[in-house]
Motif scaffolding. Structure first.
Motif, PDB file in Angstrom:
ATOM      1  N   ARG A   1      47.801  27.289  52.217  1.00  0.00           N
ATOM      2  CA  ARG A   1      46.619  27.784  51.517  1.00  0.00           C
ATOM      3  C   ARG A   1      46.347  29.207  51.980  1.00  0.00           C
ATOM      4  NH1 ARG A   1      43.641  27.688  47.368  1.00  0.00           N
ATOM      5  NH2 ARG A   1      41.518  26.866  47.377  1.00  0.00           N
ATOM      6  N   TYR A   2      45.598  29.980  51.203  1.00  0.00           N
ATOM      7  CA  TYR A   2      45.357  31.387  51.548  1.00  0.00           C
ATOM      8  C   TYR A   2      44.768  31.538  52.941  1.00  0.00           C
ATOM      9  CZ  TYR A   2      40.295  31.004  50.931  1.00  0.00           C
ATOM     10  OH  TYR A   2      38.966  30.676  51.094  1.00  0.00           O
ATOM     11  N   ASN A   3      44.010  30.524  53.387  1.00  0.00           N
ATOM     12  CA  ASN A   3      43.391  30.561  54.713  1.00  0.00           C
ATOM     13  C   ASN A   3      44.210  29.826  55.772  1.00  0.00           C
ATOM     14  OD1 ASN A   3      43.013  27.992  53.776  1.00  0.00           O
ATOM     15  ND2 ASN A   3      40.773  28.051  53.818  1.00  0.00           N
ATOM     16  N   GLY A   4      45.440  29.474  55.426  1.00  0.00           N
ATOM     17  CA  GLY A   4      46.337  28.835  56.375  1.00  0.00           C
ATOM     18  C   GLY A   4      46.133  27.344  56.541  1.00  0.00           C
TER      19      GLY A   4
ATOM     20  N   PRO B   1      48.352  33.312  56.733  1.00  0.00           N
ATOM     21  CA  PRO B   1      47.292  33.417  55.712  1.00  0.00           C
ATOM     22  C   PRO B   1      47.425  34.727  54.934  1.00  0.00           C
ATOM     23  CG  PRO B   1      46.400  33.955  57.852  1.00  0.00           C
ATOM     24  CD  PRO B   1      47.816  33.520  58.105  1.00  0.00           C
ATOM     25  N   ARG B   2      46.603  34.897  53.899  1.00  0.00           N
ATOM     26  CA  ARG B   2      46.681  36.082  53.056  1.00  0.00           C
ATOM     27  C   ARG B   2      45.299  36.430  52.526  1.00  0.00           C
ATOM     28  NH1 ARG B   2      49.262  31.844  50.975  1.00  0.00           N
ATOM     29  NH2 ARG B   2      48.407  30.767  49.139  1.00  0.00           N
ATOM     30  N   LYS B   3      45.153  37.653  52.098  1.00  0.00           N
ATOM     31  CA  LYS B   3      43.902  38.072  51.488  1.00  0.00           C
ATOM     32  C   LYS B   3      43.722  37.323  50.165  1.00  0.00           C
ATOM     33  CE  LYS B   3      43.064  41.115  54.702  1.00  0.00           C
ATOM     34  NZ  LYS B   3      41.979  40.871  55.689  1.00  0.00           N
ATOM     35  N   PRO B   4      42.517  36.902  49.849  1.00  0.00           N
ATOM     36  CA  PRO B   4      42.303  36.122  48.620  1.00  0.00           C
ATOM     37  C   PRO B   4      42.706  36.886  47.358  1.00  0.00           C
ATOM     38  CG  PRO B   4      40.386  36.008  50.062  1.00  0.00           C
ATOM     39  CD  PRO B   4      41.283  37.071  50.632  1.00  0.00           C
ATOM     40  N   VAL B   5      43.220  36.138  46.401  1.00  0.00           N
ATOM     41  CA  VAL B   5      43.501  36.695  45.083  1.00  0.00           C
ATOM     42  C   VAL B   5      42.506  36.086  44.105  1.00  0.00           C
ATOM     43  CG1 VAL B   5      45.937  37.037  45.590  1.00  0.00           C
ATOM     44  CG2 VAL B   5      45.204  34.904  44.515  1.00  0.00           C
ATOM     45  N   ARG B   6      42.372  36.704  42.955  1.00  0.00           N
ATOM     46  CA  ARG B   6      41.456  36.173  41.961  1.00  0.00           C
ATOM     47  C   ARG B   6      41.883  36.583  40.566  1.00  0.00           C
ATOM     48  NH1 ARG B   6      35.913  39.585  43.255  1.00  0.00           N
ATOM     49  NH2 ARG B   6      36.374  41.458  42.049  1.00  0.00           N
ATOM     50  N   VAL B   7      41.324  35.879  39.586  1.00  0.00           N
ATOM     51  CA  VAL B   7      41.602  36.185  38.183  1.00  0.00           C
ATOM     52  C   VAL B   7      40.544  37.163  37.700  1.00  0.00           C
ATOM     53  CG1 VAL B   7      41.788  35.238  35.859  1.00  0.00           C
ATOM     54  CG2 VAL B   7      42.638  33.930  37.822  1.00  0.00           C
ATOM     55  N   SER B   8      40.993  38.278  37.115  1.00  0.00           N
ATOM     56  CA  SER B   8      40.068  39.312  36.645  1.00  0.00           C
ATOM     57  C   SER B   8      40.394  39.709  35.217  1.00  0.00           C
ATOM     58  CB  SER B   8      40.146  40.553  37.549  1.00  0.00           C
ATOM     59  OG  SER B   8      39.654  40.265  38.839  1.00  0.00           O
ATOM     60  N   ASP B   9      39.354  40.077  34.507  1.00  0.00           N
ATOM     61  CA  ASP B   9      39.490  40.586  33.149  1.00  0.00           C
ATOM     62  C   ASP B   9      39.567  42.110  33.231  1.00  0.00           C
ATOM     63  OD1 ASP B   9      39.117  41.545  30.566  1.00  0.00           O
ATOM     64  OD2 ASP B   9      37.820  39.884  30.001  1.00  0.00           O
ATOM     65  N   LEU B  10      40.752  42.650  32.930  1.00  0.00           N
ATOM     66  CA  LEU B  10      40.954  44.092  32.944  1.00  0.00           C
ATOM     67  C   LEU B  10      41.240  44.558  31.532  1.00  0.00           C
ATOM     68  CD1 LEU B  10      43.269  44.426  36.107  1.00  0.00           C
ATOM     69  CD2 LEU B  10      40.768  44.483  35.994  1.00  0.00           C
ATOM     70  N   ASP B  11      40.273  45.255  30.954  1.00  0.00           N
ATOM     71  CA  ASP B  11      40.418  45.774  29.596  1.00  0.00           C
ATOM     72  C   ASP B  11      40.777  44.672  28.598  1.00  0.00           C
ATOM     73  OD1 ASP B  11      39.911  48.396  30.493  1.00  0.00           O
ATOM     74  OD2 ASP B  11      42.023  48.632  31.074  1.00  0.00           O
ATOM     75  N   GLY B  12      40.124  43.515  28.761  1.00  0.00           N
ATOM     76  CA  GLY B  12      40.321  42.427  27.820  1.00  0.00           C
ATOM     77  C   GLY B  12      41.549  41.578  28.058  1.00  0.00           C
TER      78      GLY B  12
END
Length: 321
Positions: A21-24, A55-66
């Motif tokens: 998991r991202y937090n190990g 572990p790793r820095k969190p990723v996320r889903v983002s809306d970029l220019d639609g």
């Protein structure tokens, strides 16, 4: 007791397999843990596969220019293309698979209600979406069972998932090495189960087998398999289950005492109202199947769609949830 096939299931690796998991951390799931005794798992962590560490820095889903993107705000990385390339390559490499169990709320694996942020590093949430890997899974395999471990805490969702993966695994074995008689046997012992999902499709599957001379065996298997996927694509409905239960009840009604009949019909009503689980009524009918030695019903997978020890886990897990 049935001889069950071995389902092939792709799962998120962080579910009971590896602390990735991202937090190990590793995520515990009693459904996955108990399925290990019966299924062949292919665990995968898409985020690790595209080069992110643990572990790793969190990723996320983002809306970029639609357009929906997978980003890592703290590093400024846009991981969308890497994730899509990995997903396509991995899913195309799968020869046979009967279902997927993915990590809920994950920006890569989440199947529902994933937070979609407005912009690259904006903290505002625009709405809900689907993880990028999960979206590729559902696009590639639209009719296979795909669930996350959070939704599998729900009794009805879990029963439907287990029923589908074991039924599809059963057919996969027939398709790989069976002949026409094996197809007939599959249709016969799954008839009540299929009727509980889709009556029209079940009739069409029977008609297909009746007209077997029109197709080669391989074509017949392919056509039948497509119809099976269609039949199982929507969850069992309460009215359809009740029709099957009443059909089975007809095998015994002349041999039962009046209080037994009344108890059964009361139980059906409680199930209709959501106050009694389906398995409780199935166990009641199974007791009559054994008592009256009803061979046809004893062979019907509707009454034992997956291994019994998973049924026990179902009830234990619900009390703990």
């Amino acid at each position: 007791m049935r001889d069950f096939p071995v389902p092939k299931i792709v799962s998120s690796k962080c579910l009971e397999f590896e602390a990735c998991r991202y937090n190990g951390l590793i995520i515990r799931s009693s459904v996955v843990e108990n399925l290990k005794k019966h299924a062949k798992f292919h665990p995968i962590c898409p985020e690790v596969e595209i080069g992110l560490g643990v572990p790793r820095k969190p990723v996320r889903v983002s809306d970029l220019d639609g357009r929906i993107n997978l980003v890592q705000p703290e590093t400024g990385l846009n991981l969308t293309d890497k994730m899509k390339e990995f997903s396509e390559s991995f899913l195309n490499s799968l020869v046979d698979v009967d279902g997927f169990i993915l990590k809920n709320k994950s920006p890569s694996c989440g199947t529902k209600s994933i937070k979609v942020y407005d912009g690259f590093d904006d903290s505002r949430i625009r709405g809900d979406g689907v993880g990028l890997f999960a979206a590729s899974v559902m696009n590639k395999f639209p009719q296979l069972p795909v669930e996350d471990e959070g939704r599998l805490r729900n009794l009805i969702i879990r029963e439907n998932f287990l029923t589908r993966v074991f039924t599809l695994a059963d057919f996969r074995e027939v398709k790989e090495s069976g002949d026409f008689n094996d197809l007939i046997d599959f249709q016969t012992r799954n008839k009540l189960l299929l009727l509980s999902y889709d009556q029209e499709c079940t009739r069409n599957m029977g008609n297909l087998l009746s007209n077997r001379t029109e197709y080669s065996l391989d074509d017949l298997k392919d056509k039948y398999g497509a119809m099976l996927l269609s039949a199982l694509s929507e969850p069992q409905r309460v009215p359809s289950n009740i029709n099957v239960l009443m059909h089975a009840f007809g095998y015994f009604s002349n041999n039962l005492k009046s209080p037994e009949k009344t108890f059964f019909l009361d139980s059906i009503q409680k199930y209709r109202e959501g106050r009694l689980p389906l398995l409780a009524i199935i166990n009641l009918i199974k007791s009559w199947m054994i008592r009256f030695e009803e061979e046809y019903l004893l062979k019907q997978t509707f009454f034992e769609p997956y291994p019994e020890d998973l049924i026990q886990v179902t009830f234990i897990f619900d009390r703990m949830a």
